[in-house]
Design a protein around this motif. Structure first.
Motif, PDB file in Angstrom:
ATOM      1  N   ALA A 137      19.444  15.805 -24.598  1.00  0.00           N
ATOM      2  CA  ALA A 137      20.874  16.150 -24.537  1.00  0.00           C
ATOM      3  C   ALA A 137      21.084  17.385 -23.671  1.00  0.00           C
ATOM      4  CB  ALA A 137      21.399  16.393 -25.933  1.00  0.00           C
ATOM      5  N   GLN A 138      20.051  18.177 -23.486  1.00  0.00           N
ATOM      6  CA  GLN A 138      20.223  19.399 -22.686  1.00  0.00           C
ATOM      7  C   GLN A 138      20.381  19.107 -21.192  1.00  0.00           C
ATOM      8  OE1 GLN A 138      16.955  22.043 -23.365  1.00  0.00           O
ATOM      9  NE2 GLN A 138      18.190  23.347 -24.695  1.00  0.00           N
ATOM     10  N   LEU A 139      19.977  17.902 -20.790  1.00  0.00           N
ATOM     11  CA  LEU A 139      20.035  17.529 -19.361  1.00  0.00           C
ATOM     12  C   LEU A 139      18.916  18.165 -18.548  1.00  0.00           C
ATOM     13  CD1 LEU A 139      23.878  17.793 -18.651  1.00  0.00           C
ATOM     14  CD2 LEU A 139      22.618  15.814 -19.464  1.00  0.00           C
ATOM     15  N   VAL A 140      18.445  19.318 -18.966  1.00  0.00           N
ATOM     16  CA  VAL A 140      17.358  20.008 -18.281  1.00  0.00           C
ATOM     17  C   VAL A 140      16.339  20.414 -19.341  1.00  0.00           C
ATOM     18  CG1 VAL A 140      16.705  21.996 -16.836  1.00  0.00           C
ATOM     19  CG2 VAL A 140      18.927  20.870 -16.499  1.00  0.00           C
ATOM     20  N   ARG A 141      15.065  20.159 -19.054  1.00  0.00           N
ATOM     21  CA  ARG A 141      14.001  20.499 -19.992  1.00  0.00           C
ATOM     22  C   ARG A 141      13.069  21.536 -19.387  1.00  0.00           C
ATOM     23  NH1 ARG A 141      10.419  16.100 -21.035  1.00  0.00           N
ATOM     24  NH2 ARG A 141       9.778  17.269 -22.886  1.00  0.00           N
ATOM     25  N   ALA A 142      12.253  22.141 -20.247  1.00  0.00           N
ATOM     26  CA  ALA A 142      11.306  23.183 -19.817  1.00  0.00           C
ATOM     27  C   ALA A 142       9.920  22.871 -20.355  1.00  0.00           C
ATOM     28  CB  ALA A 142      11.771  24.544 -20.297  1.00  0.00           C
ATOM     29  N   PRO A 143       9.265  21.819 -19.838  1.00  0.00           N
ATOM     30  CA  PRO A 143       7.930  21.473 -20.329  1.00  0.00           C
ATOM     31  C   PRO A 143       6.871  22.450 -19.824  1.00  0.00           C
ATOM     32  CG  PRO A 143       8.492  20.072 -18.481  1.00  0.00           C
ATOM     33  CD  PRO A 143       9.710  20.904 -18.762  1.00  0.00           C
ATOM     34  N   TYR A 144       5.846  22.659 -20.647  1.00  0.00           N
ATOM     35  CA  TYR A 144       4.652  23.340 -20.137  1.00  0.00           C
ATOM     36  C   TYR A 144       3.757  22.261 -19.553  1.00  0.00           C
ATOM     37  CZ  TYR A 144       0.507  26.059 -19.426  1.00  0.00           C
ATOM     38  OH  TYR A 144      -0.568  26.672 -18.819  1.00  0.00           O
ATOM     39  N   VAL A 145       3.399  22.393 -18.286  1.00  0.00           N
ATOM     40  CA  VAL A 145       2.635  21.350 -17.598  1.00  0.00           C
ATOM     41  C   VAL A 145       1.173  21.796 -17.491  1.00  0.00           C
ATOM     42  CG1 VAL A 145       2.438  19.937 -15.506  1.00  0.00           C
ATOM     43  CG2 VAL A 145       4.706  20.689 -16.312  1.00  0.00           C
ATOM     44  N   GLU A 146       0.332  21.166 -18.299  1.00  0.00           N
ATOM     45  CA  GLU A 146      -1.090  21.567 -18.336  1.00  0.00           C
ATOM     46  C   GLU A 146      -1.722  21.472 -16.941  1.00  0.00           C
ATOM     47  OE1 GLU A 146      -1.538  22.348 -22.547  1.00  0.00           O
ATOM     48  OE2 GLU A 146      -2.795  22.751 -20.787  1.00  0.00           O
ATOM     49  N   THR A 147      -1.449  20.351 -16.260  1.00  0.00           N
ATOM     50  CA  THR A 147      -2.115  20.137 -14.961  1.00  0.00           C
ATOM     51  C   THR A 147      -1.664  21.151 -13.914  1.00  0.00           C
ATOM     52  OG1 THR A 147      -0.408  18.503 -14.509  1.00  0.00           O
ATOM     53  CG2 THR A 147      -2.531  17.664 -15.281  1.00  0.00           C
ATOM     54  N   ALA A 148      -0.499  21.718 -14.132  1.00  0.00           N
ATOM     55  CA  ALA A 148      -0.012  22.734 -13.187  1.00  0.00           C
ATOM     56  C   ALA A 148      -0.231  24.141 -13.742  1.00  0.00           C
ATOM     57  CB  ALA A 148       1.482  22.528 -12.898  1.00  0.00           C
ATOM     58  N   ALA A 149      -0.654  24.187 -15.031  1.00  0.00           N
ATOM     59  CA  ALA A 149      -0.908  25.461 -15.741  1.00  0.00           C
ATOM     60  C   ALA A 149       0.301  26.389 -15.635  1.00  0.00           C
ATOM     61  CB  ALA A 149      -2.148  26.147 -15.190  1.00  0.00           C
ATOM     62  N   MET A 150       1.477  25.795 -15.802  1.00  0.00           N
ATOM     63  CA  MET A 150       2.699  26.596 -15.789  1.00  0.00           C
ATOM     64  C   MET A 150       3.826  25.816 -16.436  1.00  0.00           C
ATOM     65  SD  MET A 150       4.482  26.215 -12.015  1.00  0.00           S
ATOM     66  CE  MET A 150       3.522  27.507 -11.281  1.00  0.00           C
ATOM     67  N   SER A 151       4.837  26.575 -16.863  1.00  0.00           N
ATOM     68  CA  SER A 151       6.064  25.933 -17.324  1.00  0.00           C
ATOM     69  C   SER A 151       6.885  25.536 -16.112  1.00  0.00           C
ATOM     70  CB  SER A 151       6.859  26.892 -18.227  1.00  0.00           C
ATOM     71  OG  SER A 151       6.192  27.038 -19.472  1.00  0.00           O
ATOM     72  N   ARG A 152       7.644  24.472 -16.309  1.00  0.00           N
ATOM     73  CA  ARG A 152       8.530  24.005 -15.253  1.00  0.00           C
ATOM     74  C   ARG A 152       9.919  23.798 -15.833  1.00  0.00           C
ATOM     75  NH1 ARG A 152       6.410  21.045 -10.686  1.00  0.00           N
ATOM     76  NH2 ARG A 152       4.348  21.854 -10.144  1.00  0.00           N
ATOM     77  N   LEU A 153      10.900  23.696 -14.973  1.00  0.00           N
ATOM     78  CA  LEU A 153      12.252  23.293 -15.368  1.00  0.00           C
ATOM     79  C   LEU A 153      12.535  21.977 -14.660  1.00  0.00           C
ATOM     80  CD1 LEU A 153      13.944  26.769 -14.816  1.00  0.00           C
ATOM     81  CD2 LEU A 153      13.494  25.696 -17.039  1.00  0.00           C
ATOM     82  N   THR A 154      13.108  21.019 -15.366  1.00  0.00           N
ATOM     83  CA  THR A 154      13.345  19.724 -14.725  1.00  0.00           C
ATOM     84  C   THR A 154      14.586  19.036 -15.277  1.00  0.00           C
ATOM     85  OG1 THR A 154      12.343  17.575 -14.153  1.00  0.00           O
ATOM     86  CG2 THR A 154      11.876  18.432 -16.365  1.00  0.00           C
ATOM     87  N   ILE A 155      15.297  18.361 -14.404  1.00  0.00           N
ATOM     88  CA  ILE A 155      16.366  17.475 -14.890  1.00  0.00           C
ATOM     89  C   ILE A 155      15.713  16.299 -15.610  1.00  0.00           C
ATOM     90  CG2 ILE A 155      18.106  18.105 -13.143  1.00  0.00           C
ATOM     91  CD1 ILE A 155      17.260  15.695 -11.495  1.00  0.00           C
ATOM     92  N   THR A 156      16.466  15.719 -16.515  1.00  0.00           N
ATOM     93  CA  THR A 156      15.945  14.627 -17.334  1.00  0.00           C
ATOM     94  C   THR A 156      16.280  13.278 -16.703  1.00  0.00           C
ATOM     95  OG1 THR A 156      17.992  14.617 -18.613  1.00  0.00           O
ATOM     96  CG2 THR A 156      16.157  15.959 -19.461  1.00  0.00           C
ATOM     97  N   PRO A 157      15.636  12.200 -17.181  1.00  0.00           N
ATOM     98  CA  PRO A 157      15.942  10.875 -16.634  1.00  0.00           C
ATOM     99  C   PRO A 157      17.425  10.527 -16.687  1.00  0.00           C
ATOM    100  CG  PRO A 157      13.963  10.766 -17.956  1.00  0.00           C
ATOM    101  CD  PRO A 157      14.509  12.158 -18.126  1.00  0.00           C
ATOM    102  N   ARG A 158      18.128  11.037 -17.720  1.00  0.00           N
ATOM    103  CA  ARG A 158      19.564  10.689 -17.835  1.00  0.00           C
ATOM    104  C   ARG A 158      20.353  11.223 -16.636  1.00  0.00           C
ATOM    105  NH1 ARG A 158      23.659  12.618 -21.667  1.00  0.00           N
ATOM    106  NH2 ARG A 158      22.003  13.807 -22.681  1.00  0.00           N
ATOM    107  N   VAL A 159      19.958  12.403 -16.159  1.00  0.00           N
ATOM    108  CA  VAL A 159      20.638  12.971 -14.985  1.00  0.00           C
ATOM    109  C   VAL A 159      20.264  12.179 -13.745  1.00  0.00           C
ATOM    110  CG1 VAL A 159      20.890  15.017 -13.548  1.00  0.00           C
ATOM    111  CG2 VAL A 159      20.672  15.263 -16.040  1.00  0.00           C
ATOM    112  N   ILE A 160      18.979  11.893 -13.596  1.00  0.00           N
ATOM    113  CA  ILE A 160      18.524  11.157 -12.406  1.00  0.00           C
ATOM    114  C   ILE A 160      19.224   9.803 -12.322  1.00  0.00           C
ATOM    115  CG2 ILE A 160      16.546  10.013 -11.332  1.00  0.00           C
ATOM    116  CD1 ILE A 160      14.768  12.259 -12.518  1.00  0.00           C
TER     117      ILE A 160
END
Ligand code: 6PG
Length: 244
Positions: A164-187
């Motif tokens: 519902a937030q439209l944007v998420r903040a996953p921690y990406v292990e393979t990138a060893a960093m947090s990211r910000l991303t739009i969600t599939p609903r926005v795409i």
């Protein structure tokens, strides 16, 4: 008879791919501005779009768009300051936004320097305010990683959450960093989605994504299916080499 689905466009080399991607941006912008007076675009990060962005900074494309009517957002961002070399905002600024006459307040970066969850909430609110619910972009530009991620929807980060937030903040292990991303609903609310992929390194994953099993948990990019919009893949011959 083409070997490829109609929405997969194969270009002989990276330069032709870059020109086609830049032209896709210009054409979508001209259409949106003609029809609605504004063009709302979410930019892709990474390296693939850089050559296309550089073409937008040059004639004839630079003056083919009325930048006052262009509103730039980002599909994802690394959780770093905007001055960091890893920043998608910095990449877009350095490759073309610095060179076109776009008003500064028309560029909306994700605040990678802030606490990730707070930054995600803030950008969700911005999207709601500027673009509605769900926010409907005229164009969303995406890339594809060798693991089938797009934006920062990575395997193993519960990428299909229709947040519902439209944007998420996953921690990406393979990138060893947090990211910000739009969600599939926005795409999938977008009018146009353009996925660009180039190089031999993307050949196997492109074939798996387009020709293999449909498993968006494994290949998050497979979730891209605009509900009332158009999806096009723009790839070079090297990336398409496993498709034939
Ligand atoms: C990012 C992008 C990411 C990118 C793919 C492909 O922040 O890196 O949003 O989804 O599009 O990883 O990256 P390349 O274009 O560098 O191969």
């Amino acid at each position: 008879m083409s070997d490829f689905p109609d929405n997969v466009h194969v270009y002989a080399n990276p330069d032709k791919l870059a020109a086609a991607l830049a032209d896709r941006f210009v054409n979508c912008a001209q259409t949106a501005i003609t029809e609605r007076g504004t063009f709302h675009v979410a930019l892709a990060g990474g390296t693939t779009p850089k050559a296309a962005y550089a073409l937008l900074a040059q004639e004839p494309r630079r003056t083919a768009v009325n930048w006052n009517d262009v509103f730039v957002f980002f599909g994802d961002e690394r959780c770093v300051p905007p001055t960091d070399e890893a920043s998608n905002y910095r990449m877009a600024m350095d490759t073309f936004l610095h060179a076109v006459n776009i008003p500064g307040h028309n560029v909306h970066r994700m605040r990678g320097e802030d606490e990730p969850a707070a930054a995600a909430r803030a950008y969700s609110q911005l999207l709601r305010e500027d673009l509605g619910e769900p926010p409907r972009f005229d164009l969303i530009m995406l890339g594809m990683g060798p693991d089938g991620h797009t934006a920062s929807l990575f395997p193993g980060t519960d990428p299909l959450t229709d947040d519902a937030q439209l944007v998420r903040a996953p921690y990406v292990e393979t990138a060893a960093m947090s990211r910000l991303t739009i969600t599939p609903r926005v795409i999938n609310a977008a009018r146009d989605v353009a996925i660009a992929a180039e190089g031999q390194a993307k050949a196997a994953i492109l074939a798996a994504v387009l020709r293999g099993v449909h498993d968006p948990t494994t290949y998050p990019i497979q979730i891209v299916a605009p509900l009332e919009g158009r999806l096009d893949w723009l790839v070079d011959a090297a990336a398409a080499s496993a498709l034939t």
